[in-house]
Design an enzyme around this catalytic site. Structure first.
Site, PDB file in Angstrom:
ATOM      1  N   SER A  68      -3.558   2.692  -0.495  1.00 14.19           N
ATOM      2  CA  SER A  68      -2.257   3.266  -0.808  1.00 14.19           C
ATOM      3  C   SER A  68      -2.139   4.603  -0.069  1.00 14.19           C
ATOM      4  O   SER A  68      -2.547   4.707   1.081  1.00 14.19           O
ATOM      5  CB  SER A  68      -2.102   3.434  -2.324  1.00 14.19           C
ATOM      6  OG  SER A  68      -0.846   3.981  -2.646  1.00 14.19           O
ATOM      7  N   LYS A 112      -5.484  -6.241  21.016  1.00 13.66           N
ATOM      8  CA  LYS A 112      -6.076  -5.039  20.430  1.00 13.66           C
ATOM      9  C   LYS A 112      -7.325  -5.368  19.629  1.00 13.66           C
ATOM     10  O   LYS A 112      -8.299  -4.606  19.631  1.00 13.66           O
ATOM     11  CB  LYS A 112      -5.049  -4.335  19.543  1.00 13.66           C
ATOM     12  CG  LYS A 112      -3.909  -3.686  20.305  1.00 13.66           C
ATOM     13  CD  LYS A 112      -2.959  -2.969  19.362  1.00 13.66           C
ATOM     14  CE  LYS A 112      -1.829  -2.289  20.120  1.00 13.66           C
ATOM     15  NZ  LYS A 112      -0.875  -1.603  19.197  1.00 13.66           N
ATOM     16  N   TYR A 157       8.814   4.365   2.305  1.00 13.68           N
ATOM     17  CA  TYR A 157       7.353   4.360   2.479  1.00 13.68           C
ATOM     18  C   TYR A 157       6.673   4.701   1.158  1.00 13.68           C
ATOM     19  O   TYR A 157       5.734   4.009   0.733  1.00 13.68           O
ATOM     20  CB  TYR A 157       6.939   5.374   3.548  1.00 13.68           C
ATOM     21  CG  TYR A 157       5.439   5.503   3.707  1.00 13.68           C
ATOM     22  CD1 TYR A 157       4.694   4.447   4.226  1.00 13.68           C
ATOM     23  CD2 TYR A 157       4.769   6.657   3.317  1.00 13.68           C
ATOM     24  CE1 TYR A 157       3.315   4.548   4.368  1.00 13.68           C
ATOM     25  CE2 TYR A 157       3.394   6.768   3.461  1.00 13.68           C
ATOM     26  CZ  TYR A 157       2.674   5.709   3.987  1.00 13.68           C
ATOM     27  OH  TYR A 157       1.306   5.809   4.111  1.00 13.68           O
ATOM     28  N   ASP A 179       0.003 -11.560  10.819  1.00  9.23           N
ATOM     29  CA  ASP A 179       1.138 -10.656  10.893  1.00  9.23           C
ATOM     30  C   ASP A 179       1.692 -10.510   9.483  1.00  9.23           C
ATOM     31  O   ASP A 179       2.363 -11.407   8.962  1.00  9.23           O
ATOM     32  CB  ASP A 179       2.205 -11.203  11.839  1.00  9.23           C
ATOM     33  CG  ASP A 179       3.375 -10.244  12.018  1.00  9.23           C
ATOM     34  OD1 ASP A 179       3.420  -9.214  11.312  1.00  9.23           O
ATOM     35  OD2 ASP A 179       4.249 -10.530  12.867  1.00  9.23           O
ATOM     36  N   LYS A 214       4.022   2.390  -1.074  1.00  8.05           N
ATOM     37  CA  LYS A 214       2.672   2.825  -1.450  1.00  8.05           C
ATOM     38  C   LYS A 214       2.505   2.848  -2.970  1.00  8.05           C
ATOM     39  O   LYS A 214       1.421   2.556  -3.484  1.00  8.05           O
ATOM     40  CB  LYS A 214       2.387   4.200  -0.849  1.00  8.05           C
ATOM     41  CG  LYS A 214       2.315   4.210   0.685  1.00  8.05           C
ATOM     42  CD  LYS A 214       1.044   3.560   1.216  1.00  8.05           C
ATOM     43  CE  LYS A 214       1.176   2.147   1.646  1.00  8.05           C
ATOM     44  NZ  LYS A 214      -0.100   1.581   2.187  1.00  8.05           N
ATOM     45  N   ASN A 252      -6.007  -3.085   3.977  1.00 12.23           N
ATOM     46  CA  ASN A 252      -5.990  -1.782   4.630  1.00 12.23           C
ATOM     47  C   ASN A 252      -4.796  -1.588   5.562  1.00 12.23           C
ATOM     48  O   ASN A 252      -4.334  -0.470   5.757  1.00 12.23           O
ATOM     49  CB  ASN A 252      -7.299  -1.633   5.422  1.00 12.23           C
ATOM     50  CG  ASN A 252      -7.252  -0.521   6.437  1.00 12.23           C
ATOM     51  OD1 ASN A 252      -7.523   0.622   6.142  1.00 12.23           O
ATOM     52  ND2 ASN A 252      -6.916  -0.871   7.683  1.00 12.23           N
TER      53      ASN A 252
END
Length: 310
Positions: free
Chosen positions: A167, A64, A197, A86, A201, A113
């Protein structure tokens, strides 16, 4: 009520006063973007290349990444470099930092990111951490701390090295980290993927603030941000109907790169250490709980313990 008002304000932002055309010439700068081959990361890399930075796309899929590098080269005339990383495997994180440090002696900006959002609850990292906390928080913590000597060597008074931590608005859905849920356990499964999740964050913001406290006086600054509600691959794990409803409030990906580019490239961005940024390129107030020094120390100590024997 406060969360609802904040969500509305961030989900329907005014037109940005900042654009990629405001980015200064970045010739001579070396920059890493984790997760830089898709979504916001790819748009960030594109803008950096357009302004002459040397950019490393750090990610786990070389296929990718090479596709993105070729595509970006056709658009910008500049070629990014690939760094195998990774974030869900701490050994890979260590190898990536070592590989970078063999190639480069400077690092001007690290864009943390990359990340995952609401994967199946069964998914864990290579070291059996919750995939979201292990990738979004612990992986980035380890990568950043391994690169700190290079960041410190690059930094200078008035020209700080920068760490930009992506975030989410979801960070405001919780105000603490339950360390009993960051490895596989019944408690983790009970919390559920969505709140895990949010916790990850929130952890990004806590980490960013603690990094700022520890290294700002050595000219390494750290900011955290909500990039906005965006049409990216992050939404791939959201169930069908919920995803269709979510899509109604999503913005084009290029807008999502604006806030972190503002923080990572501009003179004004160099003054934003310790701040929490929101769409598009605005300063907001982070959760007081995320700014609590005790929370920062606890997360840092926990993370150091996890990577001590890698």
């Amino acid at each position: 009520m406060g969360l609802i008002l904040s969500a509305i304000g961030q989900s329907f932002p005014p037109k940005s006063k900042f654009s990629v055309n405001d980015i200064p010439d970045l010739a001579g700068q070396v920059i890493i973007v984790t997760g830089g081959y898709s979504g916001v990361g790819k748009e960030t890399v594109k803008a950096l290349l357009q302004h002459n930075a040397k950019v490393y796309i750090a990610g786990r899929s070389e296929e990718k990444a090479q596709e993105a590098i070729k595509d970006l080269q056709s658009q910008t005339g500049k070629e990014a470099e690939f760094l195998l990383l990774d974030l869900a495997d701490l050994h890979s994180v260590k190898r990536a930092a070592e590989a970078f440090n063999k190639k480069e002696t400077q690092l001007n900006v690290l864009f943390n990111n990359g990340g995952v959002m609401i994967p199946p609850i069964e998914q864990l990292t290579a070291q059996n951490y919750d995939l979201q906390f292990g990738t979004n928080v612990l992986g980035h913590f380890y990568f950043t701390t391994l690169l700190l000597p290079t960041l410190l060597a690059t930094a200078a008074p008035g020209k700080p090295a920068r760490v930009v931590n992506t975030s989410s608005l979801a960070s405001e859905a919780t105000h603490s980290i339950n360390f009993n849920t960051v490895k596989d356990s019944p408690a983790r499964k009970k919390v559920g993927a969505s709140m895990l999740y949010a916790q990850s964050k929130f952890g990004n913001v806590v980490f960013s603030n603690e990094l700022q406290r520890r290294y700002a006086d050595q000219n390494v600054i750290s900011v955290s941000l909500n990039p906005g509600n965006l049409k990216t691959e992050l939404q791939r794990h959201i169930p069908g109907l919920m995803r269709k409803l979510t899509d109604l409030t999503l913005y084009p990906v290029p807008l999502g790169a604006l806030t972190q580019l503002w923080a990572g490239t501009t003179d004004e961005g160099a003054t934003l250490g310790g701040k929490y940024l929101i769409p598009w390129a605005r300063v907001s107030k982070s959760d007081p709980a995320a700014k609590d020094p005790d929370a920062g120390k606890a997360l840092w100590a926990w993370a150091e313990e996890q990577v001590a024997n890698i």
